[in-house]
Design a protein around this motif. Structure first.
Motif, PDB file in Angstrom:
ATOM      1  N   LEU A   1       1.156 -13.705  66.809  1.00 41.26           N
ATOM      2  CA  LEU A   1       1.799 -14.605  68.332  1.00 41.26           C
ATOM      3  C   LEU A   1       3.451 -13.682  68.878  1.00 41.26           C
ATOM      4  CD1 LEU A   1       1.391 -18.866  68.981  1.00 41.26           C
ATOM      5  CD2 LEU A   1      -0.153 -16.140  69.455  1.00 41.26           C
ATOM      6  N   CYS A   2       3.380 -12.032  68.944  1.00 43.97           N
ATOM      7  CA  CYS A   2       4.360 -11.708  69.974  1.00 43.97           C
ATOM      8  C   CYS A   2       5.043 -12.002  70.821  1.00 43.97           C
ATOM      9  CB  CYS A   2       3.957 -10.324  70.274  1.00 43.97           C
ATOM     10  SG  CYS A   2       4.653  -8.816  70.405  1.00 43.97           S
ATOM     11  N   CYS A   3       5.527 -13.227  70.299  1.00 43.42           N
ATOM     12  CA  CYS A   3       6.560 -14.049  71.190  1.00 43.42           C
ATOM     13  C   CYS A   3       7.883 -13.560  71.322  1.00 43.42           C
ATOM     14  CB  CYS A   3       6.692 -15.406  71.376  1.00 43.42           C
ATOM     15  SG  CYS A   3       7.302 -16.148  69.982  1.00 43.42           S
ATOM     16  N   SER A   4       9.094 -14.638  71.758  1.00 46.73           N
ATOM     17  CA  SER A   4      10.507 -13.945  71.757  1.00 46.73           C
ATOM     18  C   SER A   4      10.859 -14.001  70.248  1.00 46.73           C
ATOM     19  CB  SER A   4      11.353 -14.942  72.201  1.00 46.73           C
ATOM     20  OG  SER A   4      10.919 -16.312  71.321  1.00 46.73           O
TER      21      SER A   4
ATOM     22  N   SER B   1       7.463 -17.932  56.195  1.00 43.44           N
ATOM     23  CA  SER B   1       8.451 -18.290  57.740  1.00 43.44           C
ATOM     24  C   SER B   1       7.948 -18.389  58.731  1.00 43.44           C
ATOM     25  CB  SER B   1       9.711 -16.811  57.233  1.00 43.44           C
ATOM     26  OG  SER B   1       9.920 -16.350  56.569  1.00 43.44           O
ATOM     27  N   LEU B   2       7.004 -17.832  59.633  1.00 44.82           N
ATOM     28  CA  LEU B   2       6.811 -18.163  60.612  1.00 44.82           C
ATOM     29  C   LEU B   2       6.005 -18.580  60.904  1.00 44.82           C
ATOM     30  CD1 LEU B   2       7.578 -14.431  62.597  1.00 44.82           C
ATOM     31  CD2 LEU B   2       8.631 -16.830  62.263  1.00 44.82           C
ATOM     32  N   GLY B   3       4.660 -19.042  59.773  1.00 45.22           N
ATOM     33  CA  GLY B   3       3.155 -19.362  59.786  1.00 45.22           C
ATOM     34  C   GLY B   3       2.186 -18.667  60.671  1.00 45.22           C
ATOM     35  N   SER B   4       1.685 -19.558  61.615  1.00 43.59           N
ATOM     36  CA  SER B   4       0.893 -19.075  62.663  1.00 43.59           C
ATOM     37  C   SER B   4       1.178 -17.925  63.619  1.00 43.59           C
ATOM     38  CB  SER B   4      -0.110 -19.764  62.617  1.00 43.59           C
ATOM     39  OG  SER B   4       0.314 -20.585  64.306  1.00 43.59           O
ATOM     40  N   ARG B   5       2.156 -18.241  64.170  1.00 40.90           N
ATOM     41  CA  ARG B   5       3.175 -17.810  64.564  1.00 40.90           C
ATOM     42  C   ARG B   5       3.447 -16.584  64.312  1.00 40.90           C
ATOM     43  NH1 ARG B   5       7.895 -19.018  65.474  1.00 40.90           N
ATOM     44  NH2 ARG B   5       8.327 -20.455  62.941  1.00 40.90           N
TER      45      ARG B   5
ATOM     46  N   ILE C   1      11.017 -10.531  62.113  1.00 43.35           N
ATOM     47  CA  ILE C   1      10.198 -10.282  60.560  1.00 43.35           C
ATOM     48  C   ILE C   1       8.205  -9.999  60.974  1.00 43.35           C
ATOM     49  CG2 ILE C   1       8.418 -12.529  59.604  1.00 43.35           C
ATOM     50  CD1 ILE C   1      10.670 -14.144  59.654  1.00 43.35           C
ATOM     51  N   ARG C   2       8.631  -9.940  62.438  1.00 47.71           N
ATOM     52  CA  ARG C   2       6.874  -9.319  62.813  1.00 47.71           C
ATOM     53  C   ARG C   2       7.271  -7.479  63.185  1.00 47.71           C
ATOM     54  NH1 ARG C   2       8.266 -13.293  66.766  1.00 47.71           N
ATOM     55  NH2 ARG C   2       6.413 -14.738  66.383  1.00 47.71           N
ATOM     56  N   THR C   3       8.477  -7.267  63.256  1.00 48.25           N
ATOM     57  CA  THR C   3       8.350  -5.678  63.103  1.00 48.25           C
ATOM     58  C   THR C   3       8.184  -5.137  61.498  1.00 48.25           C
ATOM     59  OG1 THR C   3      10.103  -5.703  64.544  1.00 48.25           O
ATOM     60  CG2 THR C   3       9.741  -4.073  63.173  1.00 48.25           C
ATOM     61  N   GLY C   4       8.532  -5.944  60.641  1.00 45.63           N
ATOM     62  CA  GLY C   4       8.015  -5.781  59.305  1.00 45.63           C
ATOM     63  C   GLY C   4       7.184  -5.806  59.233  1.00 45.63           C
ATOM     64  N   PHE C   5       5.645  -6.626  59.567  1.00 41.54           N
ATOM     65  CA  PHE C   5       4.544  -6.970  59.058  1.00 41.54           C
ATOM     66  C   PHE C   5       3.552  -5.805  60.254  1.00 41.54           C
ATOM     67  CE2 PHE C   5       0.531  -8.869  60.788  1.00 41.54           C
ATOM     68  CZ  PHE C   5      -0.423  -8.850  60.020  1.00 41.54           C
ATOM     69  N   ILE C   6       4.354  -5.401  61.533  1.00 41.36           N
ATOM     70  CA  ILE C   6       3.942  -4.094  62.254  1.00 41.36           C
ATOM     71  C   ILE C   6       4.035  -3.147  61.265  1.00 41.36           C
ATOM     72  CG2 ILE C   6       3.975  -2.878  63.959  1.00 41.36           C
ATOM     73  CD1 ILE C   6       4.991  -6.177  65.731  1.00 41.36           C
TER      74      ILE C   6
END
Length: 553
Positions: free
Chosen positions: A531-534, A524-528, A370-375
């Motif tokens: 945060l580039c975590c696992s 889906s992730l909220g404030s996380r 999901i973070r990959t799509g945002f980036i």
């Protein structure tokens, strides 16, 4: 002995890879995509050549293809869901290639006897040939859509198993194949037509599809044999068992005092037996309107998906003139760029797209899907700012004093404006504007392809197996809908002075698409999300991926 053993192990590993289901899927997809790209490029050239260097037939063909997928995408996806995987893939393959072969042969006849056909029955035979070519080519495209859904959205997921990283790698490899064939296949068929003729080009494409169809058929069978999971599909039972259940279902319904509708399962695949009996009970009107209900059900199911906003965000990226299609190419010609420079720019765009697919796999491993799509969205929007700057840079023909609808109006009233427009257009003073435009377009391809892969994998992982086909079909329809809107936008404002306005509108639609994705990602992730975590493996804080079809009722 140890060295010989290690060499043998290495040779076995290489042999296992080249005989694995994953590699065979790559080979089959490469052959299929190569044939598709050759035909897509050649059919447009053929239609222009046949109709006296006019774009009319090409425009009609494009409208028919887009309209057909828009209307039938959900129905095609539902057909993919209802039938066994091997049957769907083989049927789609045979229909697609057979139609291309027939079109090629028909075009060869038209090229060879065009003068005779023109005078025969006042040209009605030639017109009939044009209609047949467009119709058969459209059927080939629909079969290609079914093939794409079943292989890229279903078979790839099954072959990858439960391994999300393997699925990401396979999706990226498939996209790299798409990028390479998109450049190399048109070059090959273009050389054949240049050094030969259009007649030879038609024959070459027909022969290629005939050979490719046989090889792809064998590859599909090998993949099916090597992957036992492909034989089972959610909601489908053994034919003998299904017939027994079908025979027993009326007895069970009577014993339970339930109607067929009450006792049926909500999933489309599970209600196949009920649907097969409904037309007999409800009459032929019910049977005739069944495709409409399937169409409605598919769109409602798509709307009820967890990844609805992600899918919509991808569709909005199709509402843009910032790509290497005929529109941007035509604008580039008005800005003084020749074919040689454009070919180099297309090559650079392909390289940028390949870099985006490679970056996708790396970012997904580090930050999650999901973070990959945002980036990727942030990267694409950052690059597209160059396109907005190009609108106001020196050398831009952007002029708000010229009505964007002027050309459309003058054509509708029958005035000739081509010569006048050519005389009024000032000579190009600077290449800064067009350079910034294509720099932004090329750089944005990295984010675009990475984002496309992100949404594709989100659909693969979060849509249940029994709805995977119909949801993918509706997604294709949404993509074609926004693509059609962007062509309509260009038709309404076709002059170069209005192209800057089209660029700004395109960037706005891309921004709206990424805003939709941001809402999906934050939900889906909220404030996380920041945060580039696992890496996350599934959509979180949302309903589990279950059937959305009960909401249809």
């Amino acid at each position: 002995m140890d060295n010989q053993g290690s060499k043998k192990t290495c040779c076995e590993a290489v042999r296992d890879f080249f005989t694995s289901a994953k590699f065979l899927i790559y080979m089959g997809h490469a052959l299929s995509t190569w044939g598709d790209r050759m035909w897509s490029f050649a059919v447009a050239v053929f239609l222009v050549e046949l109709y006296g260097n006019s774009l009319l037939l090409t425009a009609v063909y494009g409208l028919v293809v887009a309209g057909s997928v828009l209307l039938l995408g959900a129905i095609i996806g539902d057909w993919v869901d209802r039938n066994p995987r091997l049957k769907v893939a083989q049927t789609s393959l045979i229909v697609q290639n057979s139609c291309v072969i027939v079109c090629g042969v028909l075009l060869m006849v038209v090229f060879q006897f065009k003068e005779q056909l023109t005078v025969l029955y006042n040209g009605w035979i030639l017109t009939t040939c044009y209609i047949m070519v467009i119709t058969i080519a459209n059927i080939a495209n629909l079969a290609s859509t079914a093939m794409s859904i079943t292989i890229q959205r279903d078979w790839v997921v099954v072959v990858a198993g439960q391994d999300s990283s393997k699925l990401a790698d396979m999706n990226a490899t498939v996209r790299i194949i798409d990028q390479l064939t998109n450049i190399l296949a048109p070059m090959l068929v273009g050389q054949v037509m240049s050094f030969g003729s259009h007649f030879i080009g038609c024959g070459f494409i027909s022969g290629w599809n005939l050979v490719s169809m046989c090889v792809e058929y064998a590859l599909l069978w090998k993949v099916y044999q090597k992957t036992p999971a492909l034989a089972t599909k959610a909601g489908q039972k053994d034919p003998h068992q299904q017939q027994e259940l079908k025979d027993l279902s009326p007895v069970r319904e009577i014993e339970n005092g339930q109607s067929p509708e009450e006792s049926s399962q909500p999933l489309m695949t599970d209600s196949a037996a009920v649907k097969s009996e409904s037309p007999k009970k409800r009459g032929c009107c019910y049977q005739v309107t069944e495709p409409l209900r399937t169409l409605k059900g598919g769109w409602v199911a798509y709307y009820n998906q967890n990844i609805f906003l992600a899918g919509m965000s991808l569709a909005f990226l199709y509402m843009t003139v910032l790509g290497f299609d005929c529109i941007t190419t035509g604008y580039a010609y008005t800005q003084g760029l020749n074919g040689s420079i454009l070919s180099l720019l297309m090559g650079a765009s392909a390289i940028s797209g390949i870099c985006g697919t490679v970056a996708f796999t790396w970012i997904r491993k580090k930050c999650g899907l999901i973070r990959t799509g945002f980036i990727s969205g942030v990267a694409q929007m950052s690059c597209l700012t160059l396109c907005v700057v190009s609108v106001f840079a020196p050398g831009s023909p952007f002029d708000l004093s010229v009505s964007p609808f002027e050309d459309l109006y003058t054509h509708l009233v029958g005035e000739t404006v081509i010569t006048t427009a050519a005389q009024e257009m000032p000579p190009l003073q600077s290449y800064l504007s067009v350079s910034l435009l294509f720099a932004g377009v090329i750089a944005a391809r990295m984010g675009l392809w990475s984002f496309d892969l992100t949404v594709t994998q989100l659909i693969q992982e979060n849509v249940i197996e029994s709805e995977r086909g119909i949801i993918s079909g509706v997604q294709n329809s949404m993509n074609y809908l926004l693509d059609l809107l962007h062509f309509i936008m260009v038709i309404l404002a076709p002059n170069p002075e209005a192209f800057g306005l089209l660029v700004i509108i395109s960037v706005c639609f891309v921004a709206m698409g990424h805003m939709m994705y941001f809402r999906f990602a934050f939900k889906s992730l909220g404030s996380r999300l920041f945060l580039c975590c696992s890496p996350e493996q599934k959509v979180e804080n949302m309903d589990s991926p279950s059937s959305s079809l009960p909401a249809i009722v």
